[in-house]
Design a protein around this motif. Structure first.
Motif, mmCIF file in Angstrom:
data_model
loop_
_atom_site.group_PDB
_atom_site.id
_atom_site.type_symbol
_atom_site.label_atom_id
_atom_site.label_comp_id
_atom_site.label_asym_id
_atom_site.label_seq_id
_atom_site.Cartn_x
_atom_site.Cartn_y
_atom_site.Cartn_z
ATOM 1 N N ALA A 1 0.828 -1.213 0.000
ATOM 2 C CA ALA A 1 0.000 0.000 0.000
ATOM 3 C C ALA A 1 0.858 1.256 0.000
ATOM 4 N N SER A 2 1.990 1.192 0.676
ATOM 5 C CA SER A 2 2.852 2.366 0.756
ATOM 6 C C SER A 2 3.582 2.627 -0.564
ATOM 7 N N TYR B 1 6.411 7.321 12.208
ATOM 8 C CA TYR B 1 6.398 8.348 11.161
ATOM 9 C C TYR B 1 5.261 9.341 11.348
ATOM 10 N N LYS C 1 7.725 -0.327 4.856
ATOM 11 C CA LYS C 1 6.881 0.868 4.792
ATOM 12 C C LYS C 1 7.595 2.066 5.409
ATOM 13 N N ASN D 1 10.192 3.492 3.193
ATOM 14 C CA ASN D 1 9.644 4.276 2.084
ATOM 15 C C ASN D 1 9.271 5.682 2.509
ATOM 16 N N ILE D 2 8.772 5.822 3.720
ATOM 17 C CA ILE D 2 8.259 7.121 4.146
ATOM 18 C C ILE D 2 9.360 8.056 4.623
ATOM 19 N N GLY E 1 12.497 8.778 4.045
ATOM 20 C CA GLY E 1 13.452 9.524 3.230
ATOM 21 C C GLY E 1 13.094 10.997 3.128
ATOM 22 N N GLY E 2 11.804 11.273 2.982
ATOM 23 C CA GLY E 2 11.341 12.655 2.863
ATOM 24 C C GLY E 2 11.415 13.431 4.157
ATOM 25 N N TYR E 3 11.617 12.723 5.274
ATOM 26 C CA TYR E 3 11.726 13.371 6.585
ATOM 27 C C TYR E 3 13.181 13.592 6.998
#
Lengths: 414, 136
Positions: free
Chosen positions: A241-242, A361, A383, A386-387, A389-391
């Protein structure tokens, strides 16, 4: 979009402004996505951490919470996804007072709306699993994909506002995965080597998600040679889903709608790819910036851990001592059992922290990174990789065993 | 004037400069919403400001947080002017509906290839059918 007499009355404001906003929001969404009418739902699940809501979102909730009780309370059981903190551990996480104040305001507003503060993304393991064919309005992509795929119930991704709207009206627009036609497979993936560890299931979900790449794609997997457990399908679904924004998958001979491939796939559906152990290993190596490199923090989260995962973690930590922070996150329903059975004590005796009711996250991850000097993060959750990196993190995927070793030695094993 | 018809749209008509990439969009995964820039290192627009721009991207990615985050970004005035996507998921639609945000999706062409980066465009969800127009 066909509206019943009751729905037209809601839209006219007959049941107050909150329900009028809710049905209006749902009609706008339903028309955009081609819904012919509404379907009644038996539960709603709201993702609403305050990093997402912000001050504006909390103030918006408070306006509804200030209405008279008959106008503001949800009509169906409505539960919550993880919050942005574990209040008992906020100081150790170096979360700031303004974050906690915003969380308290959001919680007060949700309680005034009659919402049950379950604070979990594993409600299918801990609260009440949906029944095949049951229509839901669930938020949290991991909850939706597990509910659709493993349980055979029916939900679209319902973001926080739409899940709240469903709670207030008791229905949701009938489009997407509420309809038989959208539940047919559109992508066939063969699996040559069935994953063994949880992070490998996450890696498989990530690879299938990249191939799907679209909410409206429905992968069907063939070749899985044993029945996976709930935690394995949890990690697979959350990653799928992610990485792919996918809401439904089938596994031939395993998930309830796909006893045979032909149950969900037309004979003309081509085989898109075959994935094996080397693909999973390549994916895992791709998240790593160099084996042996120092790790700042180890996190087990996304989704929250089950009691069985905590049992495994406690066993790996017995007799050892962490040298970098190790955070394990579970639900408020599992935490008392972990306390009662001594798992919390074993994890904390090794220097780990067991947190409840949050998810890493969703808990001001950027601010925690800056406050604690965390950058390189090891986890067994694809999951989470995946999330984050942007943080501002450099996340790396590893097995639970390797993550525990990294927490004790400060470095991932070579 | 070149125009591209969309399958669906919502929100008010807006004009502005397009920021285009053949990549996806998720407010949680891709953005530093405090600074107003794309922060995901491997995003095609990494480091670029999205504030006031008409984002023209391939599809919706990731989870459900964008449903709240568009509203939060708009309230602080650090938001794109509109979102134009080849494909949406329900979260983008739900978020746009809450925020009163301009959204257009579903084209006969790959919209990320049809609109030049930096082009002045008009997004008109109220037209029948909804349309994106290249200006100038």
């Amino acid at each position: 979009m066909h509206l019943t007499e009751e729905e037209r009355a809601l839209a006219a404001g007959a049941a107050g402004p909150a329900r009028q906003w809710a049905i209006g929001h749902q009609i706008a969404v339903g028309r955009y996505l081609g819904a012919a009418d509404f379907v009644l739902v038996s539960q709603a699940h709201i993702m609403a951490d305050t990093e997402s809501l912000g001050e504006a979102g909390v103030a918006w909730l408070e306006r509804w919470a200030a209405l008279p009780e008959t106008d503001r309370q949800v009509r169906i059981p409505t539960i919550t996804d993880p919050r942005g903190t574990d209040f008992a551990a906020a100081a150790r996480l170096r979360q700031q007072d303004w974050m906690l104040a915003l969380e308290r305001r959001a919680i007060a507003a949700f309680q005034a709306l009659g919402i049950l503060m379950t604070d979990t993304c594993i409600n299918y393991q801990t609260i009440m699993p949906a029944v095949r064919g049951e229509h839901m309005a669930y938020g949290d992509t991991g909850v939706v994909i597990y509910t659709n795929s493993v349980l055979g119930a029916r939900s679209n991704f319902e973001g926080g506002p739409s899940a709240l709207a469903a709670g207030l009206t008791g229905r949701t627009p009938r489009y997407g995965y509420h309809l038989d036609a959208h539940r047919r497979a559109s992508l066939h993936i063969a699996v040559r080597d069935t994953p063994r560890a949880l992070h490998e299931w996450g890696a498989l979900g990530a690879l299938v998600g990249r191939l799907a790449g679209d909410y409206w794609q429905v992968p069907v997997l063939s070749g899985i040679d044993r029945v996976p457990g709930s935690d394995e399908l949890k990690h697979f679904g959350a990653a799928l889903a992610s990485y792919g924004s996918v809401a439904l998958f089938h596994m031939v001979g395993i998930t309830p709608e796909a006893e045979r491939l032909s149950d969900v796939a037309d004979p003309s559906l081509p085989l898109r790819a075959t994935l094996g152990a080397e693909d999973l290993a390549t994916f895992r190596r791709g998240t790593d910036r160099g084996a042996g490199e120092a790790v700042d923090v180890v996190v087990f989260s996304a989704p929250q851990l089950s009691l069985l995962e905590l049992r495994d973690l406690a066993g790996l930590l017995d007799g050892r001592r962490t040298t970098v922070p190790l955070l394990a996150v579970t639900s408020p329903q599992v935490k008392p059992d972990a306390d009662r059975m001594g798992l919390t004590a074993r994890i904390e005796a090794a220097g780990g922290m067991l947190l409840a009711g949050m998810c890493f996250y969703q808990s001001y991850a950027r601010e925690m990174a800056e406050a604690n000097g965390w950058q390189r993060l090891a986890t067994n959750s694809a999951k989470l990789v995946n999330i984050l990196g942007g943080y501002g993190y450099h996340p790396v995927l590893a097995s639970m065993e390797a993550c525990v070793a990294a927490a004790c030695d400060g470095r991932l094993p070579s | 004037m070149t125009s591209f018809v969309a399958a669906a749209g919502m929100g008010a008509p807006v004009r502005g400069r397009a920021l285009v990439a053949s990549d996806g969009f998720s407010a949680r995964y891709d953005l530093d919403r405090l600074r107003g820039v794309f922060s995901r290192p491997d995003h095609a627009l990494a480091g670029q400001s999205y504030v006031g721009r008409i984002l023209v991207l391939d599809g919706a990615k990731g989870g459900v947080a964008t449903a709240w985050m568009l509203h939060e970004m708009a309230a602080r005035g650090i938001a794109p002017a509109a979102l134009v996507l080849n494909r949406v998921n329900p979260i983008m639609v739900q978020g746009a509906a809450l925020a009163g945000f301009t959204l257009l999706s579903g084209f006969d062409v790959d919209i990320t290839r049809a609109v030049p980066d930096g082009a002045e465009v008009e997004v008109d969800p109220l037209a029948d059918p909804p349309v994106l127009r290249l200006l100038g």
